[in-house]
Design a protein around this motif. Structure first.
Motif, PDB file in Angstrom:
ATOM      1  N   TYR A  46       0.829  -1.206   0.000  1.00 46.18           N
ATOM      2  CA  TYR A  46       0.000   0.000   0.000  1.00 46.18           C
ATOM      3  C   TYR A  46       0.867   1.261   0.000  1.00 46.18           C
ATOM      4  O   TYR A  46       0.515   2.260  -0.637  1.00 46.18           O
ATOM      5  CB  TYR A  46      -0.957   0.011   1.194  1.00 46.18           C
ATOM      6  CG  TYR A  46      -2.203  -0.796   0.966  1.00 46.18           C
ATOM      7  CD1 TYR A  46      -3.132  -0.420  -0.002  1.00 46.18           C
ATOM      8  CD2 TYR A  46      -2.471  -1.929   1.713  1.00 46.18           C
ATOM      9  CE1 TYR A  46      -4.286  -1.158  -0.213  1.00 46.18           C
ATOM     10  CE2 TYR A  46      -3.622  -2.673   1.503  1.00 46.18           C
ATOM     11  CZ  TYR A  46      -4.516  -2.282   0.536  1.00 46.18           C
ATOM     12  OH  TYR A  46      -5.661  -3.014   0.327  1.00 46.18           O
ATOM     13  N   LEU A  96      -9.298  -3.639  10.552  1.00 49.71           N
ATOM     14  CA  LEU A  96      -9.148  -4.009   9.143  1.00 49.71           C
ATOM     15  C   LEU A  96     -10.251  -3.396   8.293  1.00 49.71           C
ATOM     16  O   LEU A  96      -9.994  -2.968   7.169  1.00 49.71           O
ATOM     17  CB  LEU A  96      -9.144  -5.530   8.980  1.00 49.71           C
ATOM     18  CG  LEU A  96      -7.798  -6.213   9.210  1.00 49.71           C
ATOM     19  CD1 LEU A  96      -7.909  -7.709   8.952  1.00 49.71           C
ATOM     20  CD2 LEU A  96      -6.712  -5.621   8.367  1.00 49.71           C
ATOM     21  N   ASN A 100      -9.466  -0.989   5.312  1.00 53.53           N
ATOM     22  CA  ASN A 100      -9.965  -1.388   4.001  1.00 53.53           C
ATOM     23  C   ASN A 100     -10.845  -0.299   3.387  1.00 53.53           C
ATOM     24  O   ASN A 100     -10.778  -0.042   2.195  1.00 53.53           O
ATOM     25  CB  ASN A 100     -10.737  -2.697   4.136  1.00 53.53           C
ATOM     26  CG  ASN A 100     -10.658  -3.545   2.892  1.00 53.53           C
ATOM     27  OD1 ASN A 100      -9.877  -3.296   1.992  1.00 53.53           O
ATOM     28  ND2 ASN A 100     -11.485  -4.564   2.856  1.00 53.53           N
ATOM     29  N   GLN A 101     -11.660   0.335   4.212  1.00 50.41           N
ATOM     30  CA  GLN A 101     -12.539   1.408   3.737  1.00 50.41           C
ATOM     31  C   GLN A 101     -11.706   2.584   3.225  1.00 50.41           C
ATOM     32  O   GLN A 101     -12.012   3.160   2.176  1.00 50.41           O
ATOM     33  CB  GLN A 101     -13.467   1.864   4.873  1.00 50.41           C
ATOM     34  CG  GLN A 101     -14.563   2.796   4.430  1.00 50.41           C
ATOM     35  CD  GLN A 101     -15.573   2.115   3.528  1.00 50.41           C
ATOM     36  OE1 GLN A 101     -15.837   0.927   3.646  1.00 50.41           O
ATOM     37  NE2 GLN A 101     -16.145   2.855   2.610  1.00 50.41           N
ATOM     38  N   GLN A 103      -8.617   2.475   2.101  1.00 48.80           N
ATOM     39  CA  GLN A 103      -7.939   2.061   0.867  1.00 48.80           C
ATOM     40  C   GLN A 103      -8.925   1.988  -0.297  1.00 48.80           C
ATOM     41  O   GLN A 103      -8.568   2.254  -1.441  1.00 48.80           O
ATOM     42  CB  GLN A 103      -7.239   0.715   1.063  1.00 48.80           C
ATOM     43  CG  GLN A 103      -6.091   0.761   2.051  1.00 48.80           C
ATOM     44  CD  GLN A 103      -4.999   1.745   1.665  1.00 48.80           C
ATOM     45  OE1 GLN A 103      -4.762   2.041   0.509  1.00 48.80           O
ATOM     46  NE2 GLN A 103      -4.310   2.262   2.672  1.00 48.80           N
ATOM     47  N   SER A 104     -10.159   1.635  -0.008  1.00 45.33           N
ATOM     48  CA  SER A 104     -11.189   1.610  -1.039  1.00 45.33           C
ATOM     49  C   SER A 104     -11.435   3.011  -1.587  1.00 45.33           C
ATOM     50  O   SER A 104     -11.656   3.192  -2.784  1.00 45.33           O
ATOM     51  CB  SER A 104     -12.473   1.036  -0.463  1.00 45.33           C
ATOM     52  OG  SER A 104     -13.507   1.097  -1.401  1.00 45.33           O
ATOM     53  N   ARG A 147      -2.265  -9.256   0.428  1.00 45.14           N
ATOM     54  CA  ARG A 147      -3.474  -9.489   1.219  1.00 45.14           C
ATOM     55  C   ARG A 147      -3.801 -10.973   1.296  1.00 45.14           C
ATOM     56  O   ARG A 147      -4.190 -11.476   2.346  1.00 45.14           O
ATOM     57  CB  ARG A 147      -4.650  -8.712   0.626  1.00 45.14           C
ATOM     58  CG  ARG A 147      -4.541  -7.219   0.863  1.00 45.14           C
ATOM     59  CD  ARG A 147      -5.581  -6.442   0.127  1.00 45.14           C
ATOM     60  NE  ARG A 147      -6.920  -6.846   0.498  1.00 45.14           N
ATOM     61  CZ  ARG A 147      -8.005  -6.137   0.226  1.00 45.14           C
ATOM     62  NH1 ARG A 147      -7.903  -5.001  -0.404  1.00 45.14           N
ATOM     63  NH2 ARG A 147      -9.193  -6.567   0.591  1.00 45.14           N
ATOM     64  N   PHE A 181      -8.481 -10.329   6.263  1.00 44.05           N
ATOM     65  CA  PHE A 181      -8.749  -9.230   5.361  1.00 44.05           C
ATOM     66  C   PHE A 181     -10.010  -9.568   4.585  1.00 44.05           C
ATOM     67  O   PHE A 181     -10.095 -10.624   3.975  1.00 44.05           O
ATOM     68  CB  PHE A 181      -7.580  -9.054   4.372  1.00 44.05           C
ATOM     69  CG  PHE A 181      -7.149  -7.643   4.226  1.00 44.05           C
ATOM     70  CD1 PHE A 181      -8.001  -6.686   3.696  1.00 44.05           C
ATOM     71  CD2 PHE A 181      -5.890  -7.261   4.612  1.00 44.05           C
ATOM     72  CE1 PHE A 181      -7.602  -5.378   3.554  1.00 44.05           C
ATOM     73  CE2 PHE A 181      -5.472  -5.951   4.470  1.00 44.05           C
ATOM     74  CZ  PHE A 181      -6.331  -5.009   3.949  1.00 44.05           C
ATOM     75  N   SER A 183     -13.139  -8.261   1.767  1.00 41.29           N
ATOM     76  CA  SER A 183     -13.355  -7.317   0.678  1.00 41.29           C
ATOM     77  C   SER A 183     -14.275  -6.200   1.167  1.00 41.29           C
ATOM     78  O   SER A 183     -14.984  -6.349   2.160  1.00 41.29           O
ATOM     79  CB  SER A 183     -13.960  -8.019  -0.531  1.00 41.29           C
ATOM     80  OG  SER A 183     -15.225  -8.547  -0.205  1.00 41.29           O
ATOM     81  N   VAL A 184     -14.261  -5.105   0.452  1.00 41.68           N
ATOM     82  CA  VAL A 184     -15.098  -3.962   0.794  1.00 41.68           C
ATOM     83  C   VAL A 184     -16.554  -4.321   0.497  1.00 41.68           C
ATOM     84  O   VAL A 184     -16.841  -5.065  -0.442  1.00 41.68           O
ATOM     85  CB  VAL A 184     -14.675  -2.730  -0.041  1.00 41.68           C
ATOM     86  CG1 VAL A 184     -15.523  -1.520   0.289  1.00 41.68           C
ATOM     87  CG2 VAL A 184     -13.213  -2.417   0.184  1.00 41.68           C
TER      88      VAL A 184
END
Length: 195
Positions: A46, A96, A100-101, A103-104, A147, A181, A183-184
């Motif tokens: 990232y 996480l 994740n949010q 990074q989304s 991931r 991890f 997914s969104v």
């Protein structure tokens, strides 16, 4: 000799129990370290993406009279994503999800940037931009791999500390389940492509 036999049996039993408990703890420590190392790989991937985004934004700024709102959205999403930190020793599902949010948001704003670039033929032909775009695609693959490997490292750790009788000692030694991890939300829906 017979009077020492109970002491010898007791010592062997105590030594056996000690070795068994020590093995449970040491295996959990080793697996936990693997999870932490895998999380470091995720963060490295990232970070590479964030570094590339800075270069990409600067290239786009210099090559076109570009929509400022798109660039601002990318810069703000990147700043938000870099402000979220996750403690690899106590990775929780909430941490996480928050990571994740963020990074989304970067992925979404970056996608808007790349779609908007299509309006600028000079920029699409710019070698620096094309190289950065290729590196970004490569980095997205590295993120996916990191991931996946993180989840692969979490599984044996969680399995080890949750199976009986290891679960009896995991809490005593301070080992907690680590989150996977995910997914969104909405990632399972197909992307709508309009021409």
């Amino acid at each position: 000799m017979k009077r020492f036999l109970p002491w010898i049996i007791g010592a062997v039993v105590i030594l056996g129990i000690y070795s068994w408990v020590k093995g449970i703890n040491n295996t959990a420590v080793t697996l936990s370290q693997t999870v932490e190392q895998s999380w470091g790989d995720v963060q490295t991937a990232y970070q590479r993406r964030n570094d590339l985004i800075g270069n990409l934004v600067n290239t786009v700024k210099g090559a076109a009279d570009f929509e400022k709102s798109t660039l601002t959205a990318v810069i703000e999403a990147r700043a938000k994503a870099t402000s979220i930190t996750v403690d690899p020793k106590n990775i929780s599902a909430e941490q996480l999800a928050q990571f994740n949010q963020a990074q989304s948001g970067v992925s979404s704003s970056l996608s808007r940037l790349l779609v908007t670039v299509e309006k600028y033929p000079d920029l699409k032909a710019n070698q620096n931009f094309l190289k950065l775009q290729d590196e970004l695609a490569s980095t997205e693959n590295q993120i996916l791999t990191a991931r996946t490997r993180f989840n692969e490292a979490v599984m044996p750790y969680n399995t080890h500390i949750k199976t009986f009788p290891n679960s009896l000692f995991a809490g005593i030694f301070g080992f907690k389940e680590k989150a996977y991890f995910q997914s969104v939300a909405g990632a399972e829906k197909p992307v709508e492509v309009k021409f």
